[in-house]
Every structure is written in C-alpha cells, then in structure tokens.
Design a protein around this motif. Structure first.
Motif, mmCIF file in Angstrom:
data_model
loop_
_atom_site.group_PDB
_atom_site.id
_atom_site.type_symbol
_atom_site.label_atom_id
_atom_site.label_comp_id
_atom_site.label_asym_id
_atom_site.label_seq_id
_atom_site.Cartn_x
_atom_site.Cartn_y
_atom_site.Cartn_z
ATOM 1 N N LEU A 282 0.830 -1.202 0.000
ATOM 2 C CA LEU A 282 0.000 0.000 0.000
ATOM 3 C C LEU A 282 0.864 1.251 0.000
ATOM 4 C CD1 LEU A 282 -2.704 -1.071 2.628
ATOM 5 C CD2 LEU A 282 -2.929 -1.039 0.138
ATOM 6 N N ASP A 283 0.322 2.332 -0.563
ATOM 7 C CA ASP A 283 1.027 3.607 -0.565
ATOM 8 C C ASP A 283 1.174 4.137 0.853
ATOM 9 O OD1 ASP A 283 1.199 3.522 -3.300
ATOM 10 O OD2 ASP A 283 -0.635 4.709 -3.615
ATOM 11 N N ALA A 284 2.129 5.030 1.020
ATOM 12 C CA ALA A 284 2.384 5.574 2.355
ATOM 13 C C ALA A 284 1.207 6.366 2.892
ATOM 14 C CB ALA A 284 3.639 6.451 2.323
ATOM 15 N N ILE B 244 -14.343 -0.177 -0.349
ATOM 16 C CA ILE B 244 -13.114 -0.951 -0.258
ATOM 17 C C ILE B 244 -12.199 -0.577 -1.411
ATOM 18 C CG2 ILE B 244 -14.340 -2.849 0.857
ATOM 19 C CD1 ILE B 244 -13.983 -4.389 -1.831
ATOM 20 N N ARG B 245 -10.912 -0.817 -1.208
ATOM 21 C CA ARG B 245 -9.931 -0.572 -2.263
ATOM 22 C C ARG B 245 -9.046 -1.802 -2.394
ATOM 23 N NH1 ARG B 245 -8.021 3.926 -4.918
ATOM 24 N NH2 ARG B 245 -9.317 5.256 -3.596
ATOM 25 N N ARG B 246 -8.905 -2.244 -3.628
ATOM 26 C CA ARG B 246 -8.026 -3.368 -3.940
ATOM 27 C C ARG B 246 -7.057 -2.900 -5.021
ATOM 28 N NH1 ARG B 246 -11.295 -8.355 -5.603
ATOM 29 N NH2 ARG B 246 -11.894 -8.168 -3.399
ATOM 30 N N GLY B 247 -5.801 -2.699 -4.619
ATOM 31 C CA GLY B 247 -4.859 -2.094 -5.555
ATOM 32 C C GLY B 247 -5.253 -0.653 -5.814
ATOM 33 N N ASP B 248 -5.431 -0.303 -7.096
ATOM 34 C CA ASP B 248 -5.833 1.058 -7.450
ATOM 35 C C ASP B 248 -7.332 1.185 -7.676
ATOM 36 O OD1 ASP B 248 -3.227 1.983 -7.394
ATOM 37 O OD2 ASP B 248 -2.860 1.427 -9.486
ATOM 38 N N ASP B 249 -8.086 0.110 -7.439
ATOM 39 C CA ASP B 249 -9.506 0.107 -7.771
ATOM 40 C C ASP B 249 -10.383 0.206 -6.527
ATOM 41 O OD1 ASP B 249 -8.986 -0.210 -10.512
ATOM 42 O OD2 ASP B 249 -8.761 -2.372 -10.257
ATOM 43 N N PRO B 250 -11.101 1.335 -6.349
ATOM 44 C CA PRO B 250 -12.066 1.436 -5.258
ATOM 45 C C PRO B 250 -13.423 0.882 -5.691
ATOM 46 C CG PRO B 250 -11.894 3.538 -6.360
ATOM 47 C CD PRO B 250 -10.965 2.600 -7.085
#
Length: 466
Positions: free
Chosen positions: A389-391, A451-457
């Motif tokens: 995940l991004d910071a 929810i978010r999975r990778g870049d997809d909310p």
C-alpha cells in the motif's frame, strides 16, 4: 390447382409482411462500387533457424519471436501481408476499415470493384473501437456509400455484408440483425450481431441496411474453428461516424473526460444510499480532474449527464466519451438524499493522467476484531508493506474472511482495504464497530463499505442481520 395458387399467394403475402427482398442483386449493384479490398505489406525481422525447423507451426513460432524480440537492424527482414475489406465514404477518397486490418502496415493497397488499384495513406486510427480512416488520391470522383442510423435498426431486420472473405475477392452474404447493443470487451462497444456470413477478410467491410446505407463495420466473429457459424459482430454506425469525424478533422480521437472512477448500482447499494431505483453510476473515487474541480464527490450517484439519463456505468462512459472536449455540461447527482446539478467542463480522455487522491492521517495502535464474517485489523506498517500500500493509504484491512459469509459472496477478500463504512471514513476497527452499531440502531437493512483493492475502489453493500 386452386389450392396450389392459394399457397403461392399466402407465401408471397408472408414474404411481403416480413419485408423479405426477392433478391439482393439490385442492392449489390447499388453499393458494390464503393466496397474495396485492402492488402497490406509489412516488413518484419526474420529469426534464425529455431527448434521448430520443419515443423508445420514454424511460421507461428517465428511470428511470436518477431513480436517479442527487440529491434535488431542487422537481422534479415521478410515481407508479410494481410487482407481485409473497407468502403469509400466520400467521392474524394476517404475509406473506412478496421484498425487491426492495417495495424503496423508499411504499405496499404486498395483494390476497387472495377479492378483498379490505388495506394492509401493512413489518416488516423482508434484502437478502442477498432476503426481506421484511410485516404486515396483519384483523378476522378469515386463511388461512395453513406452511413445510416444504426439506432433505427431492429432485431430481425434484413442486412447484407460485403467484403473480401478469406482473400476470395468481392463477396456478398445476407442475414438478419440477431441482436443489438452487444458488448465484447471495449468501453465504447456497441455491436450489431448478425447471422450474415462473416469470415476472416471481411474485417472492415460494410454491413448494409436494405436502403444501401452502412449501419455497421464488420469487425469480429464468435467461432470455435475460425469460420463463420452465424455469430458475427459489426460496430454500430452511430459509434463509427463520431470516430470518423474526429479522425478526419484531427487525425486522432478527442473523447470527453469526466475524471471519476465508477461502479454500477445494485438494489442493495440503492437501499444503502437511499435511492428509489437501482440506476445511475456510483462514484467511488474522484482524482484530480474536471469532476473534482466541479465538486463531484465519492458516493455521488450520477443520474443524468448533459440531458441523458444514466442507467449504468457503461452508458455513462459512452455518453461522456461522445461529448466534445472542453464542453461545459450539466451533471445531476444524487447526494445525501437529494439531487444536485453541477456544471463540469470536460477534459480530454487521451490526455488524462492518473492521480492519487489525498488521504487522511492513519491511526495508531494495532487492533483486530471479527464481524460480519470478516476479521479486520488496523493498518500497521507491517500490513502496509505486506499489501504494497502507498504511504498515504488509510483504512482498516480485511485480514481474513469466511468463504461462506455474505461479505465473501459480495466479492470482499483478504487483503482488501476498507476506507469507508456507513459513508464515513474509518481509521480503526473501533470506527467500523461504531458505524455498524449506528446503522443497526437506525434500523438500516444494509451497510455500505468502500473498499480498495490495488488502485480500484468499489462500494459494497452488506445486508444487516435483523
């Protein structure tokens, strides 16, 4: 004899009632001069003798190596060719075909029904709809065919396909419209399905209505063996004309860009959001772009775009894509139980750059709880690294999930990040528990999660146990 005559009369009346033509010959004479065969030549690098030398599949393996090998100027070259179809749309020589017919071609040669041949220049392509526009120079005006209105076609209408199937030269097949509005894999798909025979080489050729108007561009077939089994697809003319106009004017497409991530609204989402009907496009994320500048927010449901009622995400994508760049449009959204109309100035989709939305500070203190068939945990640095995940990502993590739970059936999986619960951002499992308790106390039947999975909310509505 009278009985036989009566049967003939009944048969004739039936044919008239169905609009069945006695012959397609007049229609062929009317349009054939504008239909062309297309031959392309391509120079490709030749691989050295490989392990498949002498194998009947050697050409396939060499082609595969050609596509995946880096450019090597010192490698020998060989000529490859492909065949397809197309049609002239103006007397000054503009020709429409499929992008995949002329893709990567070094030379494009047009053969007319008369037997004349002319070289063609590529004006522009649109891989999204598999359309390409070519241009030939002719000393005399060329015969051409007009586009018709594909939206006027009905399932069961007669159609005629014309082209160059399997390299056999000009050929005609007829059938009916089997279905409309077919979607294969593209965001802008609007295919007419037909049982008129379409084979390799027909790609880029026209599908005519009985008035000699092009209502589709033959593009694809569904077949287990590569030959026609009566399931062919032609891109609808109302999509093609918009693309062709842009290619003719700019040499490229210029589609409108709203700048939102969206998902369809199912009945449970509609109930959770307070919508009366499960329609519209639910906004899941708003990166930097036209929508954000206009004030569109996550959880907004887009109900109307520029006067067009939006049934689902597919309709919104097509409607926005067909809108002019830099046009100011009115967008009606459902937000917090009421509708609002916002003015949005569209950008250009081709120039759009992905952006990461700003996030809030993350909570501290690890914690874990089981609820609704899920084990959820606070987001720790260890989990952040494990999940990549991004910071600046915030929320709580689904660390485990019961495969028999409603959450699993709705598509949640271990590793998903829950960013919102009950339309409020959550930063700890205690936040989630509070939101869930509030929903139950309010007598809600469903509970909305972002929810978010990778870049997809994505929004998910879970049913609450009574």
């Amino acid at each position: 004899m009278l009985l036989g005559l009566a049967m003939v009369i009944v048969s004739s009346l039936s044919a008239v009632a169905q609009g069945r033509p006695g012959s397609f010959a007049d229609l062929v004479d009317q349009v054939s001069g504008a239909v062309v065969n297309i031959t392309t030549n391509t120079s490709v690098a030749v691989a050295g003798p490989g392990p498949n030398r002498g194998n009947p599949l050697e050409d396939f393996f060499e082609e595969f190596r050609d596509r995946n090998a880096p450019n090597q100027p010192d490698r020998p070259r060989r000529r490859g060719s492909a065949l397809g179809s197309g049609f002239v749309i103006s007397e000054d020589g503009y020709i429409v075909t499929n992008n995949h017919v002329i893709e990567n071609a070094d030379e494009i040669l047009i053969e007319f029904f008369s037997g004349n041949e002319l070289p063609a220049e590529l004006i522009g392509t649109d891989p999204n709809t598999d359309i390409a526009l070519l241009k030939v120079e002719s000393d005399s005006p060329l015969p051409y065919v007009p586009f018709g209105d594909s939206s006027a076609m009905r399932t069961g209408d007669w159609v005629m396909a014309m082209g160059n199937p399997l390299g056999q030269g000009f050929s005609v097949s007829a059938g009916i419209v089997s279905s409309l509005g077919r979607e294969l894999q593209g965001a802008y798909d609007d295919y007419i399905q037909t049982d008129a025979a379409i084979n390799r080489g027909n790609s880029g050729g026209p599908l005519f209505n009985m008035s000699g108007e092009v209502i589709g561009v033959n593009t694809a077939i569904l077949s287990p063996n590569g030959g026609s089994i009566g399931i062919g697809f032609a891109m609808a003319s109302n999509v093609v004309t918009n693309v062709v106009d842009q290619l003719q004017e700019f040499g490229e497409t210029r589609r409108g860009w709203l700048g939102v991530r969206i998902q369809d609204v199912d009945p449970e989402l509609a109930e959770a959001l307070g919508l009366e009907n499960a329609n519209g496009a639910l906004v899941t994320d708003v990166p930097e772009g036209p929508a954000k500048e206009a004030g569109i927010l996550p959880r907004d449901v887009i109900l109307n775009f520029d006067g067009v009622d939006i049934a689902d995400t597919r309709e919104l994508v097509k409607t926005v894509g067909n809108a002019p760049v830099e046009k100011a449009v009115r967008v009606t959204v459902f937000r917090d139980g009421d509708t609002q109309t916002l003015l949005v100035t569209l950008g250009r989709r081709e120039d759009a750059q992905a952006a990461v939305p700003a996030s809030a500070e993350r909570p501290e203190g690890p914690s874990q709880v089981e609820l609704m068939g899920m084990t959820v945990s606070n987001l720790t640095e260890a989990l952040r690294a494990q999940l990549g995940l991004d910071a600046d990502a915030t929320g709580i993590v689904v660390s485990d999930i019961d495969p028999n739970s409603s959450a699993y059936e709705k598509g949640l999986r271990a590793g998903d990040l829950i960013e919102e619960a009950g339309q409020v951002r959550v930063e700890s499992v205690s936040d989630l528990e509070e939101r869930l308790a509030e929903a139950q106390d309010a007598g809600q039947k469903s509970f909305l999660l972002l929810i978010r999975r990778g870049d997809d909310p994505r929004f998910v509505a879970l049913a609450l146990n009574e």
